[in-house]
Design an enzyme around this catalytic site. Sequence first.
Site, PDB file in Angstrom:
ATOM      1  N   HIS A  81     -15.228  35.526  21.062  1.00 26.06           N
ATOM      2  CA  HIS A  81     -16.327  35.346  20.102  1.00 26.06           C
ATOM      3  C   HIS A  81     -16.006  36.064  18.802  1.00 26.06           C
ATOM      4  O   HIS A  81     -15.331  37.100  18.799  1.00 26.06           O
ATOM      5  CB  HIS A  81     -17.657  35.823  20.683  1.00 26.06           C
ATOM      6  CG  HIS A  81     -17.739  37.292  20.976  1.00 26.06           C
ATOM      7  ND1 HIS A  81     -18.205  38.212  20.054  1.00 26.06           N
ATOM      8  CD2 HIS A  81     -17.432  38.005  22.083  1.00 26.06           C
ATOM      9  CE1 HIS A  81     -18.184  39.420  20.591  1.00 26.06           C
ATOM     10  NE2 HIS A  81     -17.711  39.328  21.825  1.00 26.06           N
ATOM     11  N   ASP A  83     -18.550  36.799  16.396  1.00 25.92           N
ATOM     12  CA  ASP A  83     -19.656  37.583  15.845  1.00 25.92           C
ATOM     13  C   ASP A  83     -19.516  39.042  16.250  1.00 25.92           C
ATOM     14  O   ASP A  83     -18.756  39.374  17.171  1.00 25.92           O
ATOM     15  CB  ASP A  83     -20.999  37.039  16.317  1.00 25.92           C
ATOM     16  CG  ASP A  83     -21.244  37.240  17.814  1.00 25.92           C
ATOM     17  OD1 ASP A  83     -20.332  36.921  18.607  1.00 25.92           O
ATOM     18  OD2 ASP A  83     -22.329  37.720  18.192  1.00 25.92           O
ATOM     19  N   ASP A 144     -14.529  44.148  19.113  1.00 29.57           N
ATOM     20  CA  ASP A 144     -15.327  43.330  20.030  1.00 29.57           C
ATOM     21  C   ASP A 144     -15.994  42.238  19.199  1.00 29.57           C
ATOM     22  O   ASP A 144     -17.042  42.459  18.600  1.00 29.57           O
ATOM     23  CB  ASP A 144     -16.366  44.215  20.713  1.00 29.57           C
ATOM     24  CG  ASP A 144     -17.257  43.467  21.690  1.00 29.57           C
ATOM     25  OD1 ASP A 144     -16.932  42.310  22.030  1.00 29.57           O
ATOM     26  OD2 ASP A 144     -18.289  44.023  22.095  1.00 29.57           O
ATOM     27  N   GLU A 178     -22.259  35.634  20.621  1.00 30.83           N
ATOM     28  CA  GLU A 178     -22.125  36.200  21.961  1.00 30.83           C
ATOM     29  C   GLU A 178     -22.870  37.517  22.083  1.00 30.83           C
ATOM     30  O   GLU A 178     -23.441  37.830  23.126  1.00 30.83           O
ATOM     31  CB  GLU A 178     -20.640  36.408  22.296  1.00 30.83           C
ATOM     32  CG  GLU A 178     -20.361  36.786  23.754  1.00 30.83           C
ATOM     33  CD  GLU A 178     -20.356  38.280  24.025  1.00 30.83           C
ATOM     34  OE1 GLU A 178     -20.243  38.688  25.201  1.00 30.83           O
ATOM     35  OE2 GLU A 178     -20.479  39.071  23.055  1.00 30.83           O
TER      36      GLU A 178
END
Length: 413
Positions: A81, A83, A144, A178
């Site tokens: 992901h 975002d 992340d 996500e």
Amino acid sequence: MIDKQHLIDRFFSYVTVDTESDPESDSTPSTEKQWNLANALAKELKQIGLEDVTIDDNAYIMATLPSNVNHEVPTIGFVSHFDTSPDFTGANVNPQIVENYDGKDIVLNADKNIILSPDEFDDLLLYKGQTLITTDGTTLLGADDKAGVAEIVSAMEYLVNHPEIKHGKIRVGFTPDEEIGRGAHKFDVEKFGAEWAYTMDGSQIGELEYENFNAAGAVVNVKGKIVHPGTAKGKMINSMYIATDYINSLPRMETPEHTEGREGFFHLQSVNGEVDGTKLQYIIRDHDKDHFEARKEMMVKLADEINAQHEKELITIEIKDQYFNMREKIEPVMHIVDLAEEAMKKASIKPIIKPIRGGTDGSQLSFMGLPCPNIFAGGHNFHGRYEYVPVENMQKAIEVIVNIAQLLAEKEK
């Protein structure tokens, strides 16, 4: 493997684009700014030589690396992901490089006296001598899961440039939102067309996960009655006191700060209260399905008990399931975990197989028909100013992706 500086440059180009998602938004993606990186990624995938590159109306990106063997190999996928979490700002990320880390304190921001210290984060000591990418102490980093995105793109680029490495058809997918639990909601599994996939969204090098929390969100509304305090006796109902009773009646030690491993919890995320009404927002988590259901029942029963004490319905509760433990979908196809474990060992990595104390796109995708274990992306201390990622971890993740593709093609001969 891929050039170190090239990987750093790619990662920096991602993390310096603000892609923070917004749980209060109903759109997909939840923030317009996610399109900035999504469109750049789609363009980059074409530039490195992937085929069938698509980006849909909700910013879901898919692309194909065609097979370069004559025999049949299952189509597999890799997903990340783009975002970042709304828990901490992702605007104006200014990544810092720490070369040849010496195992001592890292000054992230001298002016604000923000220190990344192994006394507090002992995982740092695993990476002495390596190159770390950190924040400047004022934002999160975005490893992340932009580390995962960089690893997948880099692995595909490597395979394009090294056709001597044999592999079957590979699909890659990148998702928005996500971090607010909606990354897989509009993922077109049928269009993706893989038999299974791997999310590159874990933390420490070696992590390989196929268990995650069962998850639900709960909104507890407490109704009060506002009366002038000078004449309130026997009339006023202060919703904040009743809400406090509710909070304190749940098991105090079954909260995130007191649990680990497979232990579940109730987590009070926010309280918004006045005399006339108070709103509590919780998340409920447990790896065990029966325990998960019992936690939801406990919250409902507690509301009923407090209402009975007051002889009126002061508390209403709404609970919505969010995602489930993908273990039940992965265990019937454990060969996909075994393949990833073998790929790690081939890269001289000791696999760390453990449950996720959270969720990934993979948990939802597994229940949508795409079994999807989770592999390390290499970062630490996600969602905050102390986030960092060793470049060597990212290089190893790329190696694992390449090994998975190569090993699968060899096994299917």
